[in-house]
Write a protein that holds these residues in place. Structure first.
Motif, PDB file in Angstrom:
ATOM      1  N   ALA A   1     105.705   5.406  60.935  1.00  0.00           N
ATOM      2  CA  ALA A   1     104.417   5.460  61.634  1.00  0.00           C
ATOM      3  C   ALA A   1     103.648   6.720  61.245  1.00  0.00           C
ATOM      4  N   TYR A   2     104.344   7.851  61.218  1.00  0.00           N
ATOM      5  CA  TYR A   2     103.698   9.108  60.831  1.00  0.00           C
ATOM      6  C   TYR A   2     103.313   9.096  59.354  1.00  0.00           C
ATOM      7  N   SER A   3     104.137   8.479  58.532  1.00  0.00           N
ATOM      8  CA  SER A   3     103.831   8.388  57.105  1.00  0.00           C
ATOM      9  C   SER A   3     102.547   7.599  56.879  1.00  0.00           C
ATOM     10  N   ARG A   4     102.447   6.449  57.518  1.00  0.00           N
ATOM     11  CA  ARG A   4     101.261   5.605  57.339  1.00  0.00           C
ATOM     12  C   ARG A   4     100.010   6.233  57.936  1.00  0.00           C
ATOM     13  N   ALA A   5     100.208   7.076  58.934  1.00  0.00           N
ATOM     14  CA  ALA A   5      99.063   7.749  59.558  1.00  0.00           C
ATOM     15  C   ALA A   5      98.600   8.953  58.740  1.00  0.00           C
ATOM     16  N   GLY A   6      99.382   9.313  57.714  1.00  0.00           N
ATOM     17  CA  GLY A   6      99.009  10.447  56.876  1.00  0.00           C
ATOM     18  C   GLY A   6      99.469  11.786  57.410  1.00  0.00           C
ATOM     19  N   TYR A   7     100.536  11.766  58.233  1.00  0.00           N
ATOM     20  CA  TYR A   7     101.072  13.003  58.800  1.00  0.00           C
ATOM     21  C   TYR A   7     102.521  13.204  58.345  1.00  0.00           C
ATOM     22  N   PRO A   8     102.718  13.685  57.117  1.00  0.00           N
ATOM     23  CA  PRO A   8     104.084  13.842  56.604  1.00  0.00           C
ATOM     24  C   PRO A   8     104.928  14.831  57.400  1.00  0.00           C
ATOM     25  N   TYR A   9     104.277  15.858  57.953  1.00  0.00           N
ATOM     26  CA  TYR A   9     105.050  16.844  58.701  1.00  0.00           C
ATOM     27  C   TYR A   9     105.521  16.276  60.039  1.00  0.00           C
ATOM     28  N   GLY A  10     104.785  15.308  60.557  1.00  0.00           N
ATOM     29  CA  GLY A  10     105.242  14.607  61.752  1.00  0.00           C
ATOM     30  C   GLY A  10     106.490  13.799  61.442  1.00  0.00           C
ATOM     31  N   ALA A  11     106.479  13.148  60.274  1.00  0.00           N
ATOM     32  CA  ALA A  11     107.655  12.390  59.836  1.00  0.00           C
ATOM     33  C   ALA A  11     108.839  13.326  59.619  1.00  0.00           C
ATOM     34  N   ALA A  12     108.552  14.532  59.092  1.00  0.00           N
ATOM     35  CA  ALA A  12     109.615  15.516  58.856  1.00  0.00           C
ATOM     36  C   ALA A  12     110.246  15.966  60.170  1.00  0.00           C
ATOM     37  N   GLU A  13     109.427  16.091  61.213  1.00  0.00           N
ATOM     38  CA  GLU A  13     109.961  16.470  62.526  1.00  0.00           C
ATOM     39  C   GLU A  13     110.890  15.386  63.067  1.00  0.00           C
ATOM     40  N   VAL A  14     110.525  14.134  62.801  1.00  0.00           N
ATOM     41  CA  VAL A  14     111.353  13.018  63.282  1.00  0.00           C
ATOM     42  C   VAL A  14     112.711  13.018  62.584  1.00  0.00           C
ATOM     43  N   ILE A  15     112.713  13.256  61.269  1.00  0.00           N
ATOM     44  CA  ILE A  15     113.992  13.234  60.552  1.00  0.00           C
ATOM     45  C   ILE A  15     114.864  14.422  60.971  1.00  0.00           C
ATOM     46  N   SER A  16     114.225  15.543  61.324  1.00  0.00           N
ATOM     47  CA  SER A  16     114.981  16.700  61.825  1.00  0.00           C
ATOM     48  C   SER A  16     115.598  16.383  63.182  1.00  0.00           C
ATOM     49  N   LEU A  17     114.811  15.730  64.039  1.00  0.00           N
ATOM     50  CA  LEU A  17     115.314  15.323  65.354  1.00  0.00           C
ATOM     51  C   LEU A  17     116.464  14.332  65.193  1.00  0.00           C
ATOM     52  N   MET A  18     116.290  13.441  64.263  1.00  0.00           N
ATOM     53  CA  MET A  18     117.302  12.424  63.973  1.00  0.00           C
ATOM     54  C   MET A  18     118.644  13.085  63.635  1.00  0.00           C
ATOM     55  N   GLN A  19     118.592  14.089  62.762  1.00  0.00           N
ATOM     56  CA  GLN A  19     119.808  14.799  62.359  1.00  0.00           C
ATOM     57  C   GLN A  19     120.377  15.612  63.520  1.00  0.00           C
TER      58      GLN A  19
END
Length: 285
Positions: free
Chosen positions: A122-140
Motif C-alpha cells: 500500500a505504501y509502495s503504490r502510494a509513493g511512500y517507500p519510507y513508509g514501506a520501510a517502517e512496515v518491514i522494520s516493524l515486521m522484523q
C-alpha cells in the motif's frame, strides 16, 4: 428442510461460485437477490464480496460492506480484514489500509507475513517507500521474517520513487540473507534503473539474469528496447532486437508500440538520415 429454505441457503454458495468463475457482475446480482429474499449473508459471503469490490478498484463499496457487516453483528475474521486492506492497497490508499490493519490487531488477530506485505505494498503504490520501510522494520521487530515478496515490494517501492541505489541495497540484502532473487526481483531492479536512464546498469542487470541461469523474458527485453530508444542508442536497439529474434521470446504488442514510438520521433533527431545504424535503415526503409 423445505425446498424454499434450501434454495435460499444455496445462494451463499452461488455467489461464491460465480465469483470464482470470474463473473463478478453475476455475483453482485446474486448477493443483492440474497438480501432481498431475506437470506442474511454470512462472514464468508461478505468477505467474498469485499474481495470482489477490492479487485474491481471499488474500495468505497468494499468499505460499505465492511461497515454493513458490523451493523448486522456479523463476525469479522482475519480474512475479512485482509480483504479490505487489499482493497485499499490496490488503490494506493495507504492510510486507510493501515487503519484497517490496526483494527485487525485490536480485534486480537496476529498479522502474518501476508498481512505485513499487503501494508507494505500500500505504501509502495502510494509513493511512500519510507513508509514501506517502517512496515518491514516493524515486521522484523515482531518476529516475522520478510520473504522474497517482502524484499521485492521494497525494491519496487524505492524504484518507483527514483531511489535506485536504495532499491539495489535491498536487492543485495536479500541475497546476503540467502534469498535467491528470481526473475521478478531482477525485473523490478531493472525498472528502477530504467526510470533514471542508466543503460549501463540495466545491461549489467540483464547479464546478471543470464549468469544466474534465468532467461530474460519479453518484458526485460522490451524494457531495454524502450530505454535505448529514449536515449537514441539505435545500435543497442538493434542488439536487443537480434536477441529477441534468436531467443525463445517473441515480440509482443509492447515491442511494436516501442518501435512505432521511436520511428515517429526519428524525424526530430538531427542528422538521423546520415546515421549508419542498421537498425535505423531497417525501420526507416
Amino acid at each position: 428442510m423445505t425446498p424454499a429454505y434450501s434454495e435460499r441457503c444455496n445462494e451463499h454458495d452461488g455467489a461464491g461460485g460465480v465469483m470464482k468463475g470470474g463473473n463478478s457482475q453475476k455475483a453482485i446480482e446474486i448477493f443483492q437477490r440474497m438480501k432481498r429474499d431475506g437470506c442474511q449473508p454470512n462472514t464468508e459471503t461478505y468477505t467474498l464480496m469485499i474481495n470482489l469490490y477490492g479487485k474491481a478498484s471499488k474500495s468505497y463499496m468494499a468499505l460499505k460492506l465492511f461497515n454493513e457487516m458490523r451493523s448486522q453483528k456479523c463476525k469479522l475474521n482475519i480474512c475479512t480484514y485482509m480483504a479490505l486492506v487489499n482493497a485499499f492497497t490496490r488503490e494506493g490508499l495507504c492510510e486507510k489500509a493501515e487503519e484497517i490493519f490496526k483494527q485487525l490487531q485490536e480485534a486480537g488477530h496476529e498479522p502474518d507475513m501476508y498481512a505485513y506485505n499487503a501494508l507494505m505494498e500500500a505504501y509502495s503504490r502510494a509513493g511512500y517507500p519510507y513508509g514501506a520501510a517502517e512496515v518491514i522494520s516493524l515486521m522484523q521487530h515482531m518476529g516475522c521474517e520478510p520473504d522474497r515478496v517482502s524484499f521485492n515490494i521494497m525494491v519496487d517501492a524505492y524504484g518507483r520513487a527514483g531511489l535506485y541505489e536504495d532499491a539495489e541495497s535491498v536487492f543485495e540484502e536479500m541475497k546476503k540473507l540467502g534469498i535467491t532473487p528470481m526473475m521478478k526481483s531482477h525485473m523490478l531492479l531493472l525498472s528502477a534503473y530504467s526510470r533514471v536512464g542508466n543503460i549501463a546498469k540495466c545491461e549489467d542487470i540483464v547479464n546478471q539474469i543470464q549468469e544466474s541461469g534465468l532467461q530474460p523474458d519479453t518484458f526485460v527485453l522490451n524494457s531495454m528496447l524502450n530505454l535505448c530508444g529514449k536515449l537514441g542508442q539505435f545500435e543497442n536497439m538493434e542488439k536487443v532486437l537480434t536477441s529477441m529474434e534468436k531467443g525463445p521470446y517473441a515480440a509482443d504488442i509492447s515491442t511494436y508500440n516501442i518501435l512505432i514510438n521511436v520511428t515517429d520521433g526519428l524525424a526530430f533527431l538531427t542528422g538521423w538520415k546520415n546515421c549508419s545504424s542498421r537498425f535505423l535503415r531497417r525501420i526507416c526503409a
